[in-house]
Design a protein around this motif. Structure first.
Motif, mmCIF file in Angstrom:
data_model
loop_
_atom_site.group_PDB
_atom_site.id
_atom_site.type_symbol
_atom_site.label_atom_id
_atom_site.label_comp_id
_atom_site.label_asym_id
_atom_site.label_seq_id
_atom_site.Cartn_x
_atom_site.Cartn_y
_atom_site.Cartn_z
ATOM 1 N N THR A 14 -3.291 9.555 -8.847
ATOM 2 C CA THR A 14 -3.219 7.796 -8.192
ATOM 3 C C THR A 14 -1.321 8.098 -8.726
ATOM 4 O O THR A 14 -0.688 9.105 -8.472
ATOM 5 N N LYS A 60 1.264 5.667 -10.547
ATOM 6 C CA LYS A 60 1.415 3.936 -11.719
ATOM 7 C C LYS A 60 2.092 3.749 -11.319
ATOM 8 O O LYS A 60 3.481 4.704 -11.347
ATOM 9 N N MET A 90 0.253 -1.414 -13.037
ATOM 10 C CA MET A 90 -0.579 -1.253 -12.662
ATOM 11 C C MET A 90 -0.306 0.522 -12.005
ATOM 12 O O MET A 90 0.344 1.118 -12.206
ATOM 13 N N THR A 91 -1.878 0.541 -11.201
ATOM 14 C CA THR A 91 -2.513 1.952 -10.821
ATOM 15 C C THR A 91 -2.442 1.772 -9.054
ATOM 16 O O THR A 91 -3.244 0.721 -8.866
ATOM 17 N N PHE A 92 -2.464 2.359 -8.201
ATOM 18 C CA PHE A 92 -2.668 2.584 -6.825
ATOM 19 C C PHE A 92 -2.763 3.022 -6.109
ATOM 20 O O PHE A 92 -3.059 5.036 -6.560
ATOM 21 N N TRP A 115 3.925 2.268 0.398
ATOM 22 C CA TRP A 115 3.714 1.298 -0.781
ATOM 23 C C TRP A 115 4.502 0.282 -1.138
ATOM 24 O O TRP A 115 5.280 -0.091 -0.658
ATOM 25 N N ILE A 166 4.888 -2.446 -3.766
ATOM 26 C CA ILE A 166 4.081 -3.218 -5.472
ATOM 27 C C ILE A 166 3.839 -4.246 -5.475
ATOM 28 O O ILE A 166 2.953 -4.592 -6.519
ATOM 29 N N PRO A 223 -0.582 -3.573 -4.524
ATOM 30 C CA PRO A 223 -1.564 -2.889 -5.177
ATOM 31 C C PRO A 223 -2.441 -1.938 -4.402
ATOM 32 O O PRO A 223 -3.616 -1.111 -4.529
ATOM 33 N N ARG A 224 -3.403 -2.818 -3.933
ATOM 34 C CA ARG A 224 -4.410 -2.485 -3.837
ATOM 35 C C ARG A 224 -4.311 -2.055 -2.674
ATOM 36 O O ARG A 224 -5.426 -1.215 -1.832
#
Length: 318
Positions: free
Chosen positions: A175, A177, A190-192, A224, A226, A229-230
């Motif tokens: 992950t 973060k 949030m976490t990716f 990515w 931000i 995040p999905r």
């Protein structure tokens, strides 16, 4: 022309250009591939013209454990910090010989990364195999805060280029973060998730402050945002070998440099996914790569072949 310097007996793990001088860079190196033994911090000067063109040692520091990363101070032109295999963080002044000017030892396993905050300039981050990232002030005797949610090694902690309190981490737990140093709970924002193996490198786009790039043991590079995040914005790969380090250009939003286990460093155009330059002068894994802040297209690399290389890449700066 490629300028080269051999850190004899020491394998290169990280290389960084000075933010203050157009002719200074430093490399963090380790004996015995970083598994056991000493380290060496090599501070080098570039001489780009004339018969003496090349890289010359300005200062060298021996350490009891291997060095895995370094970061130049953003407030003191002669100081830099290193991340060590014993978990310690050391601050060095290159005008002084011998010993560090400060030392902190709170990480319980190898310290893997350090990065100075280039927005606020007063603090820096470290990350470690112990699963945490820590916030430091060079004038404080202990860490200001600890951020510990990852369930594996935190390979990189990297500051946002626009938000002085925001940073991201990538980990063995697959992950990425996003964090804020101002969050009272020290919990991530949030976490990716999207990589299917360890995420080993991360860097932010200096011109698109919501965008960052990662590389993974799953042999892909991902871009990515931000705000989403999905899922990733773009993916390159899978490749034959993993990319060990990724760095966005400081002069353009469209190019990244990579260093990898294919023994090369490459420059990519993220708009097309095309490789626009390959540096294949190394004979072993390439672990470190960085862009000069003064000379557009100038790149430094370091490798397990013990060489530190500096070369110029003819790419458009747009």
């Amino acid at each position: 022309m490629c300028m080269r310097y051999r850190s004899a007996g020491f394998k290169g793990y990280s290389v960084k250009f000075s933010p203050f001088s157009d002719s200074l860079l430093a490399a963090a190196t380790s004996a015995n591939f970083g598994l056991v033994g000493n380290g060496k911090l090599c501070v080098l000067s570039t001489h780009a013209q004339g018969p003496a063109a090349g890289l010359a040692p300005r200062q060298e520091y021996d350490t009891q454990d291997g060095l895995f990363d370094l970061t130049w101070s953003e407030i003191h032109e002669n100081q830099l910090a290193t991340a060590s295999g014993d978990g310690s963080i050391k601050l060095w002044d290159i005008t002084l010989a011998g010993y560090p000017v400060a030392k902190w030892h709170e990480h319980k396993r190898e310290a893997m990364s350090v990065e100075w905050n280039y927005t606020s300039k007063t603090t820096f981050l470290s990350s470690s195999w112990d699963g945490s990232a820590k916030l430091w002030n060079p004038n404080a005797p202990q860490a200001l805060r600890t951020f510990a949610e990852h369930t594996g090694c935190v390979y990189t902690a990297a500051w946002s280029p626009r938000s002085p309190d925001q940073f991201a981490t990538c980990s063995e737990d697959k992950t990425v973060k996003l964090w804020s140093t101002g969050e009272p709970s020290a919990k991530s924002l949030m976490t990716f998730g999207g990589h299917v193996d360890q995420v080993i490198s991360l860097d932010w786009n200096k011109y698109m402050p919501n965008q960052f790039v990662t590389s993974s043991v799953d042999r892909t590079i991902k871009i990515w945002d931000i705000r989403n995040p999905r899922g990733q914005v773009a993916m390159f790969g899978p490749f034959e070998f993993s990319v060990r380090r990724v760095k966005f250009s400081p002069f353009s939003p469209n190019f990244i440099a990579t260093a990898g286990y294919d023994m090369s460093a490459s420059v990519w155009d993220v708009r097309t996914g095309a490789v626009v330059y390959v540096h294949d002068a190394h004979k072993e894994f390439v672990f470190g790569v960085d862009w000069s802040l003064f000379h557009p297209g100038q790149i430094a690399t370091c490798s397990w072949d013990e060489y530190i290389n500096v070369f110029n890449v003819p790419i458009p700066q747009n």
